[in-house]
Motif scaffolding. Structure first.
Motif, PDB file in Angstrom:
ATOM      1  N   VAL A  12      -6.386   2.367 -10.200  1.00  0.00           N
ATOM      2  CA  VAL A  12      -5.143   2.583  -9.460  1.00  0.00           C
ATOM      3  C   VAL A  12      -5.301   2.246  -7.983  1.00  0.00           C
ATOM      4  N   VAL A  13      -6.310   2.832  -7.340  1.00  0.00           N
ATOM      5  CA  VAL A  13      -6.475   2.622  -5.898  1.00  0.00           C
ATOM      6  C   VAL A  13      -6.949   1.200  -5.608  1.00  0.00           C
ATOM      7  N   ALA A  37      -5.504   9.655  -7.479  1.00  0.00           N
ATOM      8  CA  ALA A  37      -5.164   8.439  -6.734  1.00  0.00           C
ATOM      9  C   ALA A  37      -4.294   8.762  -5.532  1.00  0.00           C
ATOM     10  N   ALA A  38      -3.350   9.690  -5.696  1.00  0.00           N
ATOM     11  CA  ALA A  38      -2.483  10.074  -4.581  1.00  0.00           C
ATOM     12  C   ALA A  38      -3.296  10.684  -3.443  1.00  0.00           C
ATOM     13  N   ILE A  39      -4.262  11.529  -3.789  1.00  0.00           N
ATOM     14  CA  ILE A  39      -5.106  12.138  -2.758  1.00  0.00           C
ATOM     15  C   ILE A  39      -5.913  11.070  -2.020  1.00  0.00           C
ATOM     16  N   MET A  40      -6.523  10.161  -2.773  1.00  0.00           N
ATOM     17  CA  MET A  40      -7.338   9.112  -2.145  1.00  0.00           C
ATOM     18  C   MET A  40      -6.491   8.195  -1.262  1.00  0.00           C
ATOM     19  N   LEU A  41      -5.311   7.824  -1.734  1.00  0.00           N
ATOM     20  CA  LEU A  41      -4.441   6.949  -0.949  1.00  0.00           C
ATOM     21  C   LEU A  41      -3.919   7.652   0.297  1.00  0.00           C
ATOM     22  N   PHE A  43       0.833  -1.202   0.000  1.00  0.00           N
ATOM     23  CA  PHE A  43       0.000   0.000   0.000  1.00  0.00           C
ATOM     24  C   PHE A  43       0.871   1.258   0.000  1.00  0.00           C
ATOM     25  N   SER A  44       1.906   1.263   0.831  1.00  0.00           N
ATOM     26  CA  SER A  44       2.746   2.455   0.909  1.00  0.00           C
ATOM     27  C   SER A  44       3.515   2.676  -0.392  1.00  0.00           C
ATOM     28  N   LEU A  45       3.906   1.605  -1.083  1.00  0.00           N
ATOM     29  CA  LEU A  45       4.551   1.767  -2.384  1.00  0.00           C
ATOM     30  C   LEU A  45       3.564   2.370  -3.384  1.00  0.00           C
ATOM     31  N   ASN A  46       2.321   1.893  -3.361  1.00  0.00           N
ATOM     32  CA  ASN A  46       1.297   2.441  -4.243  1.00  0.00           C
ATOM     33  C   ASN A  46       1.109   3.927  -3.973  1.00  0.00           C
ATOM     34  N   LEU A  47       1.100   4.309  -2.696  1.00  0.00           N
ATOM     35  CA  LEU A  47       0.952   5.713  -2.324  1.00  0.00           C
ATOM     36  C   LEU A  47       2.136   6.536  -2.812  1.00  0.00           C
ATOM     37  N   VAL A  48       3.349   6.082  -2.533  1.00  0.00           N
ATOM     38  CA  VAL A  48       4.545   6.844  -2.878  1.00  0.00           C
ATOM     39  C   VAL A  48       4.684   6.995  -4.391  1.00  0.00           C
ATOM     40  N   LYS A  49       4.444   5.919  -5.134  1.00  0.00           N
ATOM     41  CA  LYS A  49       4.626   6.004  -6.585  1.00  0.00           C
ATOM     42  C   LYS A  49       3.619   6.959  -7.220  1.00  0.00           C
ATOM     43  N   ASN A  50       2.407   7.045  -6.660  1.00  0.00           N
ATOM     44  CA  ASN A  50       1.416   7.978  -7.197  1.00  0.00           C
ATOM     45  C   ASN A  50       1.776   9.421  -6.889  1.00  0.00           C
ATOM     46  N   VAL A  51       2.321   9.663  -5.695  1.00  0.00           N
ATOM     47  CA  VAL A  51       2.759  11.021  -5.355  1.00  0.00           C
ATOM     48  C   VAL A  51       3.913  11.448  -6.259  1.00  0.00           C
ATOM     49  N   ILE A  52       4.901  10.560  -6.423  1.00  0.00           N
ATOM     50  CA  ILE A  52       6.049  10.899  -7.270  1.00  0.00           C
ATOM     51  C   ILE A  52       5.612  11.097  -8.725  1.00  0.00           C
ATOM     52  N   ALA A  53       4.720  10.224  -9.201  1.00  0.00           N
ATOM     53  CA  ALA A  53       4.245  10.358 -10.582  1.00  0.00           C
ATOM     54  C   ALA A  53       3.497  11.672 -10.782  1.00  0.00           C
TER      55      ALA A  53
END
Length: 394
Positions: A146-147, A268-272, A98-108
């Motif tokens: 994504v989420v 997706a970053a906001i939702m995560l 989950f944290s990888l999904n969050l971080v990759k969306n923020v960076i993207a």
């Protein structure tokens, strides 16, 4: 760095709306924006221009053919970028999925936002005539694909192991083609069916060349209930991801690939982040607040990070460089090219070609790691690329 500069330069040099290489660019026409499944691939903004009656039909046909060729090139390169990024990620992430999904969306989101700022194409996104008809459907597609989609994929992979998971995931081209034909009015042909089938079988053969036969991700035995849950999650990912991509194609509303990418990954970053915040608050409640002083919490090993923690412990500078670099390819270059192909190609073909990342892994592993590919991987890749060749003639 040279590749990044080339990507930005290519995006900046493209004509409006077809300046895709990535996720989106500017909306060139002020005509009303609406979702349209029947629009021919790559001709939405061209059709808007033709609505005034001042364009030449021959020029329109040439532009459509050129756009389709660019979409096919983008669709073929996109999975290679995904495979390269996955190899850079490798085992460098020390936190939860989950944290990888969050971080990759923020960076993207940062990658897409900076690129749009540099190309001056970010302004048309946040206008009243775009927010509700375009941004809302794209945000919903991010929720699905994504989420929810990425989380179900990771959970399924851990329960089933790669071979069983890929057996379901390889059906994505068939579902996408069915949606394209049944919902979007795309044409079916024997060549299309044969090409999709060859890609499905070839990708599965190549993907499972070095995979263990069964079991969960940890190599242990999965119980019957866990296997059933794993298959259910795999089917869920198959549906959520494909439907999310179809919404993106249908409701792009004249946005280009970079703009679509910013909206989807930003949403997706906001939702995560909201989910992560909820997990943090719930965890504080269980602990009795930050001053609760629970002995169980203090005795927990420091190397274990909570699933919601966006910055896990144990990450070195090298780990972060690999994650940030891999995200550039997995969640910026690859999706940007994929969204370009979605805008210019039939949905079934674009989605099918996006699933071919495993075919590039043996060649990349040979170049970057000196790993010798086995015959099964080579045979699967040859079969799948024959399918790609058939689809390119559609």
């Amino acid at each position: 760095m040279r590749l990044a500069t080339g990507v930005v330069g290519a995006l900046a040099s493209q004509p409006p709306l077809l300046n895709q290489m990535g996720r989106s660019l500017a909306c060139v026409h002020r005509a009303p924006i609406r979702c349209s499944m029947a629009a021919a691939p790559g001709t939405m903004d061209l059709a808007l221009k033709l609505r005034g009656g001042g364009a030449d039909a021959a020029l329109a046909a040439a532009a459509g053919a050129s756009g389709a060729g660019g979409g096919l090139t983008a669709a073929i390169i996109s999975p290679a970028a995904t495979a390269l990024g996955f190899m850079m990620w490798d085992s460098n992430w020390k936190g939860s999925a989950f944290s990888l999904n969050l971080v990759k969306n923020v960076i993207a989101s940062i990658y897409f936002g900076l690129t749009l700022l540099l190309t001056g194409a970010i302004k048309p996104i946040f206008t009243p005539d775009v927010v509700l008809p375009v941004l809302s459907p794209l945000a919903f597609s991010a929720l699905l694909g994504v989420v929810v989609g990425d989380c179900t994929a990771i959970a399924s992979l851990r329960l089933l192991g790669s071979r069983r998971y890929l057996l379901i995931d390889c059906l994505k081209p068939a579902l996408a083609s069915a949606i394209g034909i049944g919902v979007m009015g795309e044409q079916a042909s024997l060549r299309l069916i044969a090409g999709v089938a060859a890609v499905i079988v070839g990708v599965y053969i190549a993907s499972t060349a070095d995979s263990p036969e069964g079991g969960g991700g940890g190599g242990g035995k999965s119980e019957g209930g866990e296997i059933a849950m794993g298959y259910a999650l795999a089917v869920g990912h198959l549906i959520f991801d494909t439907v999310g991509a179809s919404i993106t194609k249908r409701c792009s509303g004249g946005l280009g690939p970079l703009q679509i990418g910013l909206v989807r990954f930003g949403a997706a970053a906001i939702m995560l982040n909201l989910i992560s915040l909820t997990g943090r608050v719930a965890s504080m409640g269980v602990k009795g607040g930050e001053g609760g002083g629970s002995t169980e919490v203090t005795s927990k090993p420091k190397s274990v990070s909570a699933w919601w923690r966006p910055t896990p412990s144990g990450m070195t500078a090298i780990n972060w460089r690999c994650i940030i670099g891999g995200t550039f390819f997995v969640t910026f270059v690859a999706p940007a090219l994929y969204f370009k192909s979605l805008l210019l190609l039939p949905f079934g073909i674009a989605a099918t070609l996006s699933c071919t990342a495993p075919l590039y892994e043996p060649a990349l592993a040979r170049i970057l790691r000196g790993t010798k590919p086995n015959l099964q991987a080579i045979g699967g890749a040859v079969l799948a690329f024959l399918g790609v060749a058939a689809l390119s003639l559609e």
